[in-house]
Scaffold this motif. Sequence first.
Motif, PDB file in Angstrom:
ATOM      1  N   CYS A   1       0.808  -1.223   0.000  1.00  0.00           N
ATOM      2  CA  CYS A   1       0.000   0.000   0.000  1.00  0.00           C
ATOM      3  C   CYS A   1       0.837   1.268   0.000  1.00  0.00           C
ATOM      4  CB  CYS A   1      -0.938   0.001   1.214  1.00  0.00           C
ATOM      5  SG  CYS A   1      -0.072   0.063   2.810  1.00  0.00           S
ATOM      6  N   LEU A   2       2.144   1.162  -0.075  1.00  0.00           N
ATOM      7  CA  LEU A   2       2.991   2.342   0.042  1.00  0.00           C
ATOM      8  C   LEU A   2       2.814   3.284  -1.140  1.00  0.00           C
ATOM      9  CD1 LEU A   2       6.531   2.570   1.444  1.00  0.00           C
ATOM     10  CD2 LEU A   2       6.086   3.679  -0.729  1.00  0.00           C
ATOM     11  N   VAL A   3       2.664   4.562  -0.841  1.00  0.00           N
ATOM     12  CA  VAL A   3       2.637   5.642  -1.824  1.00  0.00           C
ATOM     13  C   VAL A   3       3.635   6.695  -1.347  1.00  0.00           C
ATOM     14  CG1 VAL A   3       1.233   7.436  -2.932  1.00  0.00           C
ATOM     15  CG2 VAL A   3       0.226   5.207  -2.397  1.00  0.00           C
TER      16      VAL A   3
ATOM     17  N   SER B   1       1.605   9.963 -12.038  1.00  0.00           N
ATOM     18  CA  SER B   1       0.709  10.660 -11.119  1.00  0.00           C
ATOM     19  C   SER B   1       1.513  11.545 -10.171  1.00  0.00           C
ATOM     20  CB  SER B   1      -0.104   9.637 -10.320  1.00  0.00           C
ATOM     21  OG  SER B   1       0.751   8.756  -9.606  1.00  0.00           O
ATOM     22  N   PRO B   2       0.865  12.567  -9.587  1.00  0.00           N
ATOM     23  CA  PRO B   2       1.600  13.470  -8.690  1.00  0.00           C
ATOM     24  C   PRO B   2       2.310  12.740  -7.566  1.00  0.00           C
ATOM     25  CG  PRO B   2      -0.542  14.406  -9.235  1.00  0.00           C
ATOM     26  CD  PRO B   2      -0.524  13.014  -9.792  1.00  0.00           C
ATOM     27  N   TYR B   3       1.667  11.767  -6.966  1.00  0.00           N
ATOM     28  CA  TYR B   3       2.300  10.896  -5.970  1.00  0.00           C
ATOM     29  C   TYR B   3       2.378   9.486  -6.546  1.00  0.00           C
ATOM     30  CZ  TYR B   3       1.858  14.599  -2.480  1.00  0.00           C
ATOM     31  OH  TYR B   3       1.982  15.784  -1.795  1.00  0.00           O
ATOM     32  N   ILE B   4       3.527   8.859  -6.378  1.00  0.00           N
ATOM     33  CA  ILE B   4       3.807   7.613  -7.092  1.00  0.00           C
ATOM     34  C   ILE B   4       3.578   6.399  -6.185  1.00  0.00           C
ATOM     35  CG2 ILE B   4       5.489   6.434  -8.541  1.00  0.00           C
ATOM     36  CD1 ILE B   4       4.911   9.244  -9.483  1.00  0.00           C
ATOM     37  N   PRO B   5       2.817   5.408  -6.647  1.00  0.00           N
ATOM     38  CA  PRO B   5       2.741   4.139  -5.905  1.00  0.00           C
ATOM     39  C   PRO B   5       4.129   3.508  -5.778  1.00  0.00           C
ATOM     40  CG  PRO B   5       1.022   4.247  -7.572  1.00  0.00           C
ATOM     41  CD  PRO B   5       1.931   5.413  -7.823  1.00  0.00           C
ATOM     42  N   GLY B   6       4.374   2.902  -4.637  1.00  0.00           N
ATOM     43  CA  GLY B   6       5.707   2.386  -4.339  1.00  0.00           C
ATOM     44  C   GLY B   6       6.292   1.496  -5.418  1.00  0.00           C
ATOM     45  N   ARG B   7       5.479   0.605  -5.961  1.00  0.00           N
ATOM     46  CA  ARG B   7       5.994  -0.345  -6.962  1.00  0.00           C
ATOM     47  C   ARG B   7       6.431   0.344  -8.256  1.00  0.00           C
ATOM     48  NH1 ARG B   7       2.926  -6.132  -7.068  1.00  0.00           N
ATOM     49  NH2 ARG B   7       2.537  -6.411  -4.847  1.00  0.00           N
ATOM     50  N   ASP B   8       5.840   1.525  -8.541  1.00  0.00           N
ATOM     51  CA  ASP B   8       6.165   2.218  -9.785  1.00  0.00           C
ATOM     52  C   ASP B   8       7.421   3.072  -9.680  1.00  0.00           C
ATOM     53  OD1 ASP B   8       3.933   1.084 -10.920  1.00  0.00           O
ATOM     54  OD2 ASP B   8       2.638   2.824 -10.575  1.00  0.00           O
TER      55      ASP B   8
END
Length: 612
Positions: free
Chosen positions: A124-126, A146-153
């Motif tokens: 769930c990390l962002v 996206s403005p805030y990036i999901p951890g996996r990306d």
Amino acid sequence: MSLTKIFYKSGFGTDPLNFKGSLLKIVCSLEVQAKTRELFLSYLQETVHESNKNIQYQHNQVSKMQVQRVCVIGAGVSGLVAAKTCLEEGLDPVCLERSNEIGGVWHYKEKTIPDQTEGQLYDCLVTNSSKLMMNYSDFPFPASASPYIPGRDVLKYYRAYADHFDVRRHIRFNTEVTKVKQSKDHEMSGKWIVTSKGVDGTILEETYDAVMLCTGFFAKCRLPQYPGQEQFKGRILHSNEFRSGREFKNLNVLVVGGSHSAGDVAVDSSYHANQVYLSMRHGAWVLQRNGQNGIPRDMLANTRFQGIIPMSIKRWATNGHINKRLNLYNLGLRPTAQLFHSEVMVNDVIDARIICGTIKSKTSIERFTSSGLIFTDGSRVDNIDVVVFATGYELNVPFVDNDVIGETFKELELYKFVFPPRLRHPTFAAIGFFETIGSHAPVMELQARWACRVFAGHCQLPSREKMVSDTIQRKRGMLQKFGKHKIFFPPIPYSDELAGLIGVKPRLLQMAIADPLLAIKYFFGPAFPFSYRLIGPHAWHGARDAILKGWDETVLATKTRKYQCNDMCAISRNVTGNNIQQMVKVIFVGLFLYFFVYFWIRQYEVNSAYKS
């Protein structure tokens, strides 16, 4: 005739040693009293002696040190930019990475690896920092991100960075560093011997001209011990072992900690667990990712204009914004220390989960029981199945001697948080050994750029005595502010300090004359890392456009719905109105600060004149 005029007419040049020597000759020729001349000569001789020592020390740093081959330990966020910066300065980096992938903590692993104690990614990390505030200075995130990036990306970005700057061919994967020690001729050469072990068990010992330690802070889990903990029958783990709240379905979970990860683990678990408890020693200030008008909070907070506003005013304004949405006291989150002196948790939904009852706040743990815990306020909780310690990480560099990198934060000494100040030669640099408000990557990049400039002989360090004094002073300031030994600072002042040493800090007045629009964006807008590529060594031609288009690039990925003309006109009026309000606020605060400083200076001059 003055001594200065005599000196220049004597033709001794501008060298400080010649200057002192010339003064010695001049004083001897002057018709002064013998006693005065003797005292003056004694003073100058002592000054020349100290100058000789300092300059000779700096001379040894450069002349006896021919840095070419650099060992970069780790291929995470700091290691990648360190290797790339070595290439930029014409050095030959060899990056040793223990895993089979770059990215460090951003390398997601589906399953936990036994005995692996460094930081790990969870589902769930962002990111807590927006994309243009966390990218490197010459390689922005794509506009589609996206403005805030999901951890996996996030790892995709670091892979693209490594490929773009051809860093991968300098990395040895599956290679663990087991020992870093000074070479036998280190006093003369500044070289290091690095011992590493390959995946097949092969031991390799190599000599390097310099070492860049890029293992960072997330190296060893901090697992506190409480009375009765060994009697507890449930499961105890650290947040680095956590992957998803799904594994806690229908269980009672206690999360310990007040940081970002503690909030993430508690919130994600609350969607699946029977009940989640959040135990905090001091509470936490909770901030959302988005600030006013939907602008990412770090883009509002990390500006150079904010740097001139007194801390008390910033604290008051931020408190007001928090209190408009949250009542930390009612939620059980209210910290014991004031804002900017206590834990900060970036979380968008923890208040909603507490209001729903799926998370309950608790005080610090007093002791464990066989099936639960007793807290410092006297309350207790039974039938706890899992305890997750989101309690951070400890300093851990076992392969480097303690006299180079201390074993604890109390013992850690780094000049400007990079160079061990007591070494004879500046051939060892620690990159990323700090914590800051916002993204770490741009600050790490500046550390690496400075270190490589020093290695290459383009920047020089002061004397050992000055470096030690500066280091002790900074450590003392941190201890007074936080009550414990840690390295934590706001990013802009420190980044500007390093930029000044490197020669990449723009001059605001010159910028205002040459490019007023850029100057306004530079000072009042977000402190994008691109600003350190506008001028100086290794400037990037795209830096100006990246700064001017920063806001458009940030929101482009979220504008996925097309509006009709009437709708767009209404939105435009709303945005324009908000912008005008913000501009009025900026002008008002600027005028207030100007007149405050002006009258303070005038009052100081009046008082000085009165005293004289």
